[in-house]
Enzyme design. Structure first.
Site, PDB file in Angstrom:
ATOM      1  N   ARG A  76      49.671  48.737  35.602  1.00  0.00           N
ATOM      2  CA  ARG A  76      49.229  48.003  34.416  1.00  0.00           C
ATOM      3  C   ARG A  76      47.717  48.170  34.271  1.00  0.00           C
ATOM      4  O   ARG A  76      46.961  47.860  35.194  1.00  0.00           O
ATOM      5  CB  ARG A  76      49.594  46.519  34.554  1.00  0.00           C
ATOM      6  CG  ARG A  76      49.093  45.677  33.387  1.00  0.00           C
ATOM      7  CD  ARG A  76      49.583  44.244  33.470  1.00  0.00           C
ATOM      8  NE  ARG A  76      48.940  43.461  32.423  1.00  0.00           N
ATOM      9  CZ  ARG A  76      47.982  42.569  32.625  1.00  0.00           C
ATOM     10  NH1 ARG A  76      47.546  42.320  33.848  1.00  0.00           N
ATOM     11  NH2 ARG A  76      47.446  41.917  31.613  1.00  0.00           N
ATOM     12  N   HIS A 120      41.919  43.441  26.942  1.00  0.00           N
ATOM     13  CA  HIS A 120      41.600  42.713  28.173  1.00  0.00           C
ATOM     14  C   HIS A 120      40.100  42.405  28.161  1.00  0.00           C
ATOM     15  O   HIS A 120      39.354  42.835  29.038  1.00  0.00           O
ATOM     16  CB  HIS A 120      41.999  43.533  29.400  1.00  0.00           C
ATOM     17  CG  HIS A 120      42.126  42.707  30.655  1.00  0.00           C
ATOM     18  ND1 HIS A 120      43.207  42.818  31.511  1.00  0.00           N
ATOM     19  CD2 HIS A 120      41.320  41.765  31.206  1.00  0.00           C
ATOM     20  CE1 HIS A 120      43.042  41.990  32.531  1.00  0.00           C
ATOM     21  NE2 HIS A 120      41.896  41.337  32.361  1.00  0.00           N
ATOM     22  N   GLU A 165      45.693  37.039  28.797  1.00  0.00           N
ATOM     23  CA  GLU A 165      45.140  35.706  29.022  1.00  0.00           C
ATOM     24  C   GLU A 165      44.337  35.146  27.847  1.00  0.00           C
ATOM     25  O   GLU A 165      43.107  34.982  27.926  1.00  0.00           O
ATOM     26  CB  GLU A 165      44.285  35.699  30.298  1.00  0.00           C
ATOM     27  CG  GLU A 165      45.071  36.074  31.541  1.00  0.00           C
ATOM     28  CD  GLU A 165      44.301  35.952  32.837  1.00  0.00           C
ATOM     29  OE1 GLU A 165      44.920  36.034  33.903  1.00  0.00           O
ATOM     30  OE2 GLU A 165      43.063  35.750  32.777  1.00  0.00           O
ATOM     31  N   ASN A 291      50.606  35.652  34.541  1.00  0.00           N
ATOM     32  CA  ASN A 291      49.575  35.760  35.573  1.00  0.00           C
ATOM     33  C   ASN A 291      49.479  34.428  36.296  1.00  0.00           C
ATOM     34  O   ASN A 291      49.271  33.388  35.666  1.00  0.00           O
ATOM     35  CB  ASN A 291      48.218  36.108  34.958  1.00  0.00           C
ATOM     36  CG  ASN A 291      48.196  37.486  34.325  1.00  0.00           C
ATOM     37  OD1 ASN A 291      49.159  38.247  34.414  1.00  0.00           O
ATOM     38  ND2 ASN A 291      47.087  37.826  33.689  1.00  0.00           N
ATOM     39  N   TYR A 293      47.884  32.375  39.858  1.00  0.00           N
ATOM     40  CA  TYR A 293      47.013  32.387  41.028  1.00  0.00           C
ATOM     41  C   TYR A 293      47.039  31.073  41.813  1.00  0.00           C
ATOM     42  O   TYR A 293      47.003  31.077  43.028  1.00  0.00           O
ATOM     43  CB  TYR A 293      45.573  32.698  40.619  1.00  0.00           C
ATOM     44  CG  TYR A 293      45.385  34.125  40.163  1.00  0.00           C
ATOM     45  CD1 TYR A 293      45.169  35.144  41.089  1.00  0.00           C
ATOM     46  CD2 TYR A 293      45.434  34.464  38.811  1.00  0.00           C
ATOM     47  CE1 TYR A 293      45.003  36.462  40.676  1.00  0.00           C
ATOM     48  CE2 TYR A 293      45.267  35.778  38.396  1.00  0.00           C
ATOM     49  CZ  TYR A 293      45.055  36.771  39.332  1.00  0.00           C
ATOM     50  OH  TYR A 293      44.899  38.084  38.918  1.00  0.00           O
ATOM     51  N   GLU A 350      50.005  39.639  36.991  1.00  0.00           N
ATOM     52  CA  GLU A 350      48.898  39.530  37.937  1.00  0.00           C
ATOM     53  C   GLU A 350      49.225  38.467  38.965  1.00  0.00           C
ATOM     54  O   GLU A 350      49.685  37.377  38.625  1.00  0.00           O
ATOM     55  CB  GLU A 350      47.575  39.135  37.261  1.00  0.00           C
ATOM     56  CG  GLU A 350      46.921  40.188  36.414  1.00  0.00           C
ATOM     57  CD  GLU A 350      45.577  39.723  35.863  1.00  0.00           C
ATOM     58  OE1 GLU A 350      44.933  38.857  36.516  1.00  0.00           O
ATOM     59  OE2 GLU A 350      45.173  40.203  34.803  1.00  0.00           O
TER      60      GLU A 350
END
Length: 449
Positions: A76, A120, A165, A291, A293, A350
């Site tokens: 990606r 991005h 995002e 994504n 985290y 991600e």
């Protein structure tokens, strides 16, 4: 018992153009908002900028060779809008498209499937000078850029994300001010968020027109919110944070409108909505990129009477001080599948961790990263067993790179990069990841090279 993943599962890595390419002033590339922002004193740690990054503009063959060593079957990456249209609109720079042609062809020759993100974060500065994403003219400019890019690459690229995002593009960048363009205005930020989703909706049919057999979607970062205590105040705050961070972007593009609690909370800062905007946003998704985290723990200090339900583990954190909480991924995935069954495919676009990586005798030992990935792969596997249509997993990141406001100090890569010499060294986690991808299964978090 070995935990296998589904057949044809995508195992990949992820990067972004400004973070790895370097070569910011070659072949007609225009200035981006990140070129301007990172060159502004005090905005980025140590005064770092997108030069040299990883020089992947020149070294992409080396990077693809690393992907092959890790046995990954997908990659990606993003296209830099200023390489294609330096002013955001106008004359297309063929050299920019030629570069991505070469990258795509090299990936396919290596049997690696390209997943391309159109935006991005590197908006042409010329568009920011005219109001950036707050200006609806930028929507038209993005659609034009998308059309040119997909027309050129869409015969070979079959997986497209419009945006990476939107929360970061809108809120982190225009309200919190940590990212380019560095504004501190909630009303602008919410208008930016709205315009991004309109741009997404406008671009989706253009992508499908230019690449009829492709899969198109969007990539959202999500953070689950947990109440700190069992008080009603904390439960309400956790719900509000969930609506502001997650539902504000997910619900409108799925035709559910803006979430009511967050809409009321924002008061006179709510965005201006034009006729048909919500209808335009609501385009069928072939996939959702997620994504993940860490998590958020919500506490309203006005009520201290509660019993603790969730408490941050300050000893179990990354080098960025993000709490490591893999169960949050499992719960996000199962919630998405339960509440939004219309989403046909989910990819983890991600997931990764920043560690204090150092080179020792030519090697980089990163057991914390291996442990982190092992736990999150296990959470993903549990979600698949629960029926979640998770079809791929992209580790952030292929390479140590320019990590936005943290510059080069924050290392997320499976590959160590010496930014002075551009030497690449596979970390222990890369060798371990190669075993996972080869087996298409969870393997013990032990490195045997």
């Amino acid at each position: 018992m070995t935990k296998h993943f589904p057949q044809a599962f995508y195992w990949g890595t992820a990067t972004a153009s400004y973070q790895i390419e370097g070569a910011t002033q070659v072949d007609g590339r225009g200035e981006s908002i990140w070129d301007r922002f990172s060159a502004t004193r005090g905005k980025v740690l140590n005064g770092d900028t997108g030069e040299p990054a990883c020089q992947s503009y020149y070294l992409y063959h080396d990077d693809i060779a690393i992907m092959k060593k890790m046995n990954t079957n997908a990659y990606r990456f993003s296209v830099a809008w200023p390489r294609i249209l330096p002013q955001g609109v106008g004359t297309v720079i063929e050299a920019g498209l030629d570069y991505y042609d070469r990258v795509v062809d090299a990936l396919l020759e290596a049997d690696i499937t390209p997943f391309v993100t159109l935006y991005h974060w590197d908006l042409p500065q010329a568009l920011q000078d005219q109001g950036g994403w707050e200006n609806r003219a930028t929507i038209d400019a993005f659609v034009n850029y998308a059309e040119h890019t997909v027309a050129r690459l869409g015969d070979r690229v079959k997986h497209w994300s419009t945006f990476n995002e939107p929360w970061c593009i809108a809120i982190l960048s225009n309200e919190i001010g940590e990212h380019a363009p560095g504004l501190h205005d909630r009303k602008i930020a919410l208008q930016v968020a709205h315009n991004l989703m309109v741009a997404h909706g406008r671009a989706m049919p253009i992508i499908r027109q230019q690449s009829p057999d492709c899969k198109a979607g969007i990539t959202l970062n999500m953070v689950p919110s947990y109440p700190a205590t069992d008080t009603e105040a904390d439960a309400t705050l956790a719900r509000l944070e969930h609506e502001k961070f997650n539902l504000w972007f997910l619900d409108p593009i799925l035709g559910k409108g803006y979430p009511e609690m967050a809409w009321a909370h924002y008061g006179d800062k709510i965005p201006e909505i034009q006729t048909d905007d919500l209808e335009i946003m609501n385009q069928p998704l072939d996939f959702l990129g997620l994504n993940f985290y860490t998590r958020n723990i919500a506490h309203d200090p006005s009520d201290t009477s509660g019993t603790i339900l969730n408490q941050r583990d300050s000893e179990n954190v990354s080098a960025r001080d993000w709490e490591i909480y893999p169960d949050g991924m499992y719960k996000l995935l199962t919630w998405l599948h339960q509440d939004y069954p219309e989403i046909p495919i989910i990819y983890i676009h991600e997931n990764g961790i920043a560690c204090e990586d150092v080179v020792s005798d030519g090697e980089v030992h990163d057991p914390q990263r291996i442990s982190y990935l092992y736990q999150h792969f296990d959470a993903a596997h549990r979600a698949i067993e629960a029926g979640v249509p998770l079809k791929g997993y992209f580790v952030w990141s292929l390479l140590d790179n320019f990590e936005w406001a943290y510059g080069y100090e924050s290392r997320f890569g499976l590959t160590y990069v010496n930014f002075d010499t551009q030497e690449r060294i596979l970390k222990d986690s890369a060798y371990w990841y190669a075993k996972v991808t080869s087996a298409n299964a969870l393997v013990d978090p032990i490195v045997v090279k």
